[in-house]
Design a protein around this motif. Structure first.
Motif, PDB file in Angstrom:
ATOM      1  N   TYR A   1      -7.851   4.386  -1.001  1.00 46.95           N
ATOM      2  CA  TYR A   1      -7.575   3.911   0.358  1.00 46.95           C
ATOM      3  C   TYR A   1      -8.825   3.295   0.986  1.00 46.95           C
ATOM      4  O   TYR A   1      -8.743   2.292   1.690  1.00 46.95           O
ATOM      5  CB  TYR A   1      -7.040   5.035   1.244  1.00 46.95           C
ATOM      6  N   LYS A   2      -9.981   3.876   0.726  1.00 47.88           N
ATOM      7  CA  LYS A   2     -11.232   3.332   1.255  1.00 47.88           C
ATOM      8  C   LYS A   2     -11.492   1.945   0.665  1.00 47.88           C
ATOM      9  O   LYS A   2     -11.932   1.035   1.367  1.00 47.88           O
ATOM     10  CB  LYS A   2     -12.387   4.294   0.929  1.00 47.88           C
ATOM     11  N   PHE A   3     -11.218   1.781  -0.625  1.00 45.81           N
ATOM     12  CA  PHE A   3     -11.381   0.487  -1.284  1.00 45.81           C
ATOM     13  C   PHE A   3     -10.421  -0.551  -0.687  1.00 45.81           C
ATOM     14  O   PHE A   3     -10.809  -1.699  -0.439  1.00 45.81           O
ATOM     15  CB  PHE A   3     -11.152   0.636  -2.791  1.00 45.81           C
TER      16      PHE A   3
ATOM     17  N   ILE B   1       0.855  -1.186   0.000  1.00 44.46           N
ATOM     18  CA  ILE B   1       0.000   0.000   0.000  1.00 44.46           C
ATOM     19  C   ILE B   1       0.893   1.238   0.000  1.00 44.46           C
ATOM     20  O   ILE B   1       1.780   1.359   0.840  1.00 44.46           O
ATOM     21  CB  ILE B   1      -0.930   0.005   1.230  1.00 44.46           C
ATOM     22  N   PRO B   2       0.667   2.151  -0.953  1.00 44.49           N
ATOM     23  CA  PRO B   2       1.526   3.342  -1.003  1.00 44.49           C
ATOM     24  C   PRO B   2       1.271   4.270   0.188  1.00 44.49           C
ATOM     25  O   PRO B   2       0.146   4.391   0.653  1.00 44.49           O
ATOM     26  CB  PRO B   2       1.124   4.012  -2.318  1.00 44.49           C
ATOM     27  N   GLU B   3       2.339   4.902   0.626  1.00 50.38           N
ATOM     28  CA  GLU B   3       2.225   5.816   1.766  1.00 50.38           C
ATOM     29  C   GLU B   3       1.804   7.198   1.287  1.00 50.38           C
ATOM     30  O   GLU B   3       2.325   7.715   0.298  1.00 50.38           O
ATOM     31  CB  GLU B   3       3.570   5.900   2.487  1.00 50.38           C
TER      32      GLU B   3
ATOM     33  N   VAL C   1      -3.445   1.484   6.396  1.00 51.76           N
ATOM     34  CA  VAL C   1      -4.309   2.136   5.407  1.00 51.76           C
ATOM     35  C   VAL C   1      -5.229   3.159   6.082  1.00 51.76           C
ATOM     36  O   VAL C   1      -5.531   4.204   5.496  1.00 51.76           O
ATOM     37  CB  VAL C   1      -5.089   1.100   4.566  1.00 51.76           C
ATOM     38  N   ARG C   2      -5.631   2.898   7.303  1.00 55.97           N
ATOM     39  CA  ARG C   2      -6.448   3.883   8.029  1.00 55.97           C
ATOM     40  C   ARG C   2      -5.638   5.150   8.318  1.00 55.97           C
ATOM     41  O   ARG C   2      -6.165   6.261   8.240  1.00 55.97           O
ATOM     42  CB  ARG C   2      -6.986   3.279   9.320  1.00 55.97           C
TER      43      ARG C   2
END
Length: 190
Positions: A57-59, A22-24, A162-163
């Motif tokens: 990010y929500k996905f 996951i990208p920052e 991710v949150r």
């Protein structure tokens, strides 16, 4: 975080923040300098781009939540199967039969007498069942439980990550929006 989470962080290493890649999200510290860069033509485009990242990010959060739910349901099933293997091993060593009830169909149970056995069938998934010896089945189930718990740790770590990225993007959007409001108010007053 739980005690086992430290092991998850140790395996992750310092360079990588997410197991799933996951990208920052970059925090916009200086909005004025950020908006002055040539790639940021207008506030609307920047807000649209950030909103798109927020949706991604929500996905990701939705997918990780589903994966966590699946793993949390899978682990107790595997543990119950392992308990059953241990009971069958005890029956085999005592040479006794075991009387039990099994689910025939929804809400319908049937009595069964299980003689001592040294083989069981395990569902592997994708409508595949394979016969194992009790010892091999115990090893397979033990390994599957360990892998599921490890994956659950990874998923929970990525979910926290991710949150955090989602929150960072929301803060960025708010800061840029507020900067734009102040800029427009200053332009009106002059």
């Amino acid at each position: 975080m739980e005690v086992g989470d430290n092991k998850v962080e140790d395996e992750l290493g310092k360079d990588k923040k997410s197991y799933a890649g996951i990208p920052e999200a970059d925090f916009v510290d200086d909005v004025e300098a950020f908006m002055a860069s040539p790639e940021n033509e207008s506030v609307d485009k920047v807000l649209r781009r950030f909103d798109e990242s927020l949706g991604k990010y929500k996905f990701m959060e939705y997918n990780l939540t589903n994966k966590r739910r699946h793993l949390k349901a899978q682990i107790p099933d595997l543990e119950r199967s392992l308990e059953m293997i241990e009971k069958l091993q005890a029956i085999k060593s005592n040479s006794n039969t075991m009387e039990t009830q099994f689910l025939l169909s929804e809400q319908v149970y049937m009595k069964a007498v299980i003689p001592p056995t040294d083989k069981v069938c395990l569902w592997l998934g994708a409508n595949v069942m394979l016969e194992y010896t009790l010892d091999d089945a115990q090893e397979v189930l033990t390994n599957n439980i360990e892998a599921a718990k490890k994956n659950l740790g990874y998923v929970e770590h990525d979910l926290d990550f991710v949150r955090d990225q989602y929150t960072t993007m929301e803060v960025n959007i708010a800061r840029i929006y507020n900067w734009n409001v102040k800029r427009r108010q200053a332009a009106k007053s002059t």
